[in-house]
Each structure stands twice: as structure tokens, then as C-alpha cells.
Motif scaffolding. Structure first.
Motif, short mmCIF file in Angstrom:
data_model
loop_
_atom_site.label_atom_id
_atom_site.label_comp_id
_atom_site.label_asym_id
_atom_site.label_seq_id
_atom_site.Cartn_x
_atom_site.Cartn_y
_atom_site.Cartn_z
N ILE A 36 -0.91 -2.12 -4.45
CA ILE A 36 -0.16 -2.68 -5.58
C ILE A 36 0.23 -4.13 -5.27
N PRO A 37 -0.27 -5.09 -6.05
CA PRO A 37 0.23 -6.47 -5.94
C PRO A 37 1.49 -6.62 -6.78
N LEU A 38 2.52 -7.19 -6.19
CA LEU A 38 3.79 -7.36 -6.89
C LEU A 38 4.22 -8.82 -6.88
N LYS A 39 4.53 -9.33 -8.06
CA LYS A 39 5.09 -10.67 -8.17
C LYS A 39 6.57 -10.64 -7.76
N PRO A 40 7.18 -11.78 -7.51
CA PRO A 40 8.62 -11.79 -7.17
C PRO A 40 9.44 -11.10 -8.26
N GLY A 41 10.25 -10.12 -7.86
CA GLY A 41 11.10 -9.41 -8.79
C GLY A 41 10.40 -8.32 -9.59
N GLU A 42 9.09 -8.18 -9.43
CA GLU A 42 8.35 -7.21 -10.24
C GLU A 42 8.58 -5.78 -9.76
N LYS A 43 8.56 -4.85 -10.71
CA LYS A 43 8.72 -3.42 -10.43
C LYS A 43 7.50 -2.67 -10.95
N LYS A 44 7.05 -1.71 -10.16
CA LYS A 44 5.88 -0.91 -10.54
C LYS A 44 6.19 0.57 -10.36
N LYS A 45 5.82 1.39 -11.36
CA LYS A 45 6.02 2.82 -11.29
C LYS A 45 4.67 3.54 -11.25
N LEU A 46 4.58 4.53 -10.37
CA LEU A 46 3.40 5.38 -10.25
C LEU A 46 3.83 6.83 -10.44
N THR A 47 2.97 7.62 -11.02
CA THR A 47 3.25 9.06 -11.11
C THR A 47 2.02 9.84 -10.65
N PRO B 15 -6.01 5.73 -8.05
CA PRO B 15 -5.81 5.37 -6.63
C PRO B 15 -6.98 4.57 -6.08
N LYS B 16 -6.72 3.81 -5.05
CA LYS B 16 -7.80 3.11 -4.37
C LYS B 16 -8.68 4.10 -3.64
N SER B 17 -8.05 5.16 -3.08
CA SER B 17 -8.82 6.16 -2.35
C SER B 17 -8.10 7.50 -2.39
N VAL B 18 -8.89 8.57 -2.32
CA VAL B 18 -8.38 9.94 -2.22
C VAL B 18 -9.23 10.68 -1.19
N GLU B 19 -8.59 11.18 -0.15
CA GLU B 19 -9.31 11.94 0.87
C GLU B 19 -9.31 13.42 0.50
N LYS B 20 -10.49 13.97 0.23
CA LYS B 20 -10.58 15.35 -0.20
C LYS B 20 -10.13 16.33 0.88
N GLU B 21 -10.41 15.99 2.13
CA GLU B 21 -10.09 16.91 3.22
C GLU B 21 -8.59 17.03 3.45
N THR B 22 -7.87 15.94 3.29
CA THR B 22 -6.44 15.94 3.59
C THR B 22 -5.55 15.82 2.36
N GLY B 23 -6.14 15.39 1.22
CA GLY B 23 -5.35 15.16 0.03
C GLY B 23 -4.61 13.83 0.04
N LYS B 24 -4.87 13.00 1.02
CA LYS B 24 -4.18 11.71 1.14
C LYS B 24 -4.61 10.77 0.02
N THR C 266 0.85 -1.18 0.00
CA THR C 266 0.00 0.00 0.00
C THR C 266 0.89 1.23 0.00
N VAL C 267 0.71 2.08 -1.01
CA VAL C 267 1.53 3.28 -1.18
C VAL C 267 0.68 4.51 -0.85
N TYR C 268 1.20 5.36 0.03
CA TYR C 268 0.51 6.60 0.38
C TYR C 268 1.29 7.80 -0.12
N ASP C 269 0.57 8.80 -0.62
CA ASP C 269 1.17 10.08 -0.98
C ASP C 269 0.12 11.16 -0.71
N GLN C 270 0.37 12.36 -1.20
CA GLN C 270 -0.53 13.46 -0.87
C GLN C 270 -0.55 14.50 -1.97
#
Length: 255
Positions: free
Chosen positions: A228-239, A214-223, A190-194
């Protein structure tokens, strides 16, 4: 429940992808008093529950050295089924934390206090547990795991000026988050940003874009949260990308 919580010991194991134990008290692999977990006397206890209180009746006597120092004895052993996954907030720290989600399946509450955490037989650090009622769910954060690598870097950091009479400053930011699983098994992260949230009508946040919904976005806080499910050795990029527009001369920090 206990007169002296530091002399109370509660040990449990997660039945999931792997196991861990946590101890209510201050016992490490070898604590400052020289005791190891294996040195602590163990004796099964019977529970006598009376509503909000619980009393443990220890069947076997325990030998306590008369050296003027505190010693511990095992009161009970319980097993909790749970789930292990990872959480990360790379904006604050570029690391992934192992989290155990458990349910108190006992008939008695778990008293809050400091605990020592063990993964298998390895001491991995100290934590804190709040009061946990029977049947209640709770989380344990088990520290940083280098088997899941997380980075966050700026891709766009640009400031523009708009307007002829009333000039505005527009700051454009874009970040890339990369998560890679170096484990031999699949993992969920689970990746959190703001995203900035304006509390001033003269400051506007716009142009919000995500590479992945995103799975969720909190309007009050911007959270913002992604799972992200990752297989062994898998890499995932988010922007994520956003723009902040403000009147000239207005200072905005923390974006």
C-alpha cells in the motif's frame, strides 16, 4: 575475521529517505560500560581479503585503558545504499515496523551477531544479523514506528448451522484493517494477514473475499500480502472475509 566479535565494531548509514547506523557489538548510546559511540576510537583500516577470509590492518594505534575491562575501537566505516519501508502483521500485533533493505556493497562479509540499532543518533534497540556475504541483500527491522498507525478489527463474527441430517457448523468472519500515514512524507506499507488453510477433508474454507486484490497469496500457508502506497496523512482500509464449514462437534481454533 575477529577474535572477539563483541570487540568488533561495524557502522553504516542508509542512503535513502533518512539514515540509520548499526553496530556489530553491544554498544548503545551509552552502554553498561559507560562508553558512547562518540567515545570509541576511530581509525581507518585497510582490507586484505583472501577468498572466504578478510583481515583488517588498522593503520593507527589505539589507546586502551589498563582497567581490566573490555574496550572497543572502530575498525572500518562503510556506507550501504538501501530502501526504507514499513511492514505490519496486525493479526499478531497492531503496529508498523520500519524495515531497511540493504546490499552489502563491501568486499568482505559481515559477521553474524547481535547489533545495536541507531536512527540518526538515537538508540532504537537491539537486533540480530546473520552472516552476510559480499553483494548479498539483507533486511534490518528497526522497531515500531508510531508514525504509521495500524488497526485490525472484526466486522462479522457469525456462526450458522446448516443441514438436516448431517449438521454442519459454518463460521463466517470478516476483518477490517486500517492503515494511516502520519508522516510528512509518502510511505510504502506491506500488510500481511492470513486466510485459514484446511488440512482436514471434512473442514472446508470458502467465500474468500478481499476489498483490494492482494499482491500475493500463498496457497500452502494462506499468507496474504498487500503493498500500500500512502501519501502524507492518507488512510487506507482493507477487508478480508472467509467462511469455515465443519461437521458438528468438530473444534476449530485460530480463525
Amino acid at each position: 575475521m575477529f577474535r572477539d566479535q563483541k570487540q568488533a565494531l561495524l557502522k553504516s548509514k542508509i542512503v535513502a529517505q533518512n539514515s540509520m547506523g548499526y553496530l556489530a557489538g553491544e554498544v548503545g548510546e551509552k552502554d553498561k560500560e559507560g562508553e558512547r559511540r562518540s567515545d570509541i576510537p576511530q581509525s581507518a583500516a585497510e582490507l586484505d581479503s583472501h577468498g572466504v577470509s578478510a583481515v583488517f590492518h588498522v593503520k593507527l594505534p589505539a589507546s586502551v585503558p589498563s582497567d581490566g575491562e573490555p574496550h572497543r575501537s572502530m575498525i572500518t566505516v562503510q556506507q550501504f545504499k538501501g530502501k526504507l519501508d514499513y511492514v505490519t502483521t496486525p493479526k499478531l500485533l497492531q503496529a508498523a515496523f520500519l524495515k531497511a533493505h540493504l546490499t552489502n556493497s563491501t568486499e568482505f562479509p559481515i559477521i553474524g551477531g547481535q547489533v545495536n540499532l541507531f536512527l540518526e543518533d538515537d538508540f532504537i534497540g537491539k537486533s540480530w544479523v546473520n552472516y552476510i556475504s559480499p553483494s548479498a541483500e539483507f533486511d534490518f527491522y528497526l522497531g515500531v514506528d508510531d508514525g504509521v498507525k495500524v488497526t485490525r478489527k472484526p466486522m462479522v463474527d457469525r456462526t450458522e448451522t446448516s443441514g438436516l441430517i448431517r449438521k454442519s457448523i459454518v463460521t463466517i468472519r470478516k476483518y477490517e484493517i486500517e492503515v494511516q500515514n502520519f508522516k510528512k512524507t509518502a510511505q510504502n506499507v506491506t500488510v500481511y494477514d492470513q486466510i485459514p488453510v484446511s488440512q482436514n477433508e471434512q473442514i472446508a474454507v470458502s467465500g474468500v473475499k478481499y476489498s483490494d486484490k492482494p499482491k500475493s497469496v500463498e496457497k500452502e500457508t494462506g499468507k496474504v500480502a498487500w503493498e500500500i502506497p500512502l501519501k502524507p496523512g492518507e488512510k487506507k482500509k482493507l477487508t478480508l472475509e472467509f467462511s469455515v464449514e465443519r461437521p458438528e462437534g468438530t473444534v476449530v481454533a485460530g480463525i
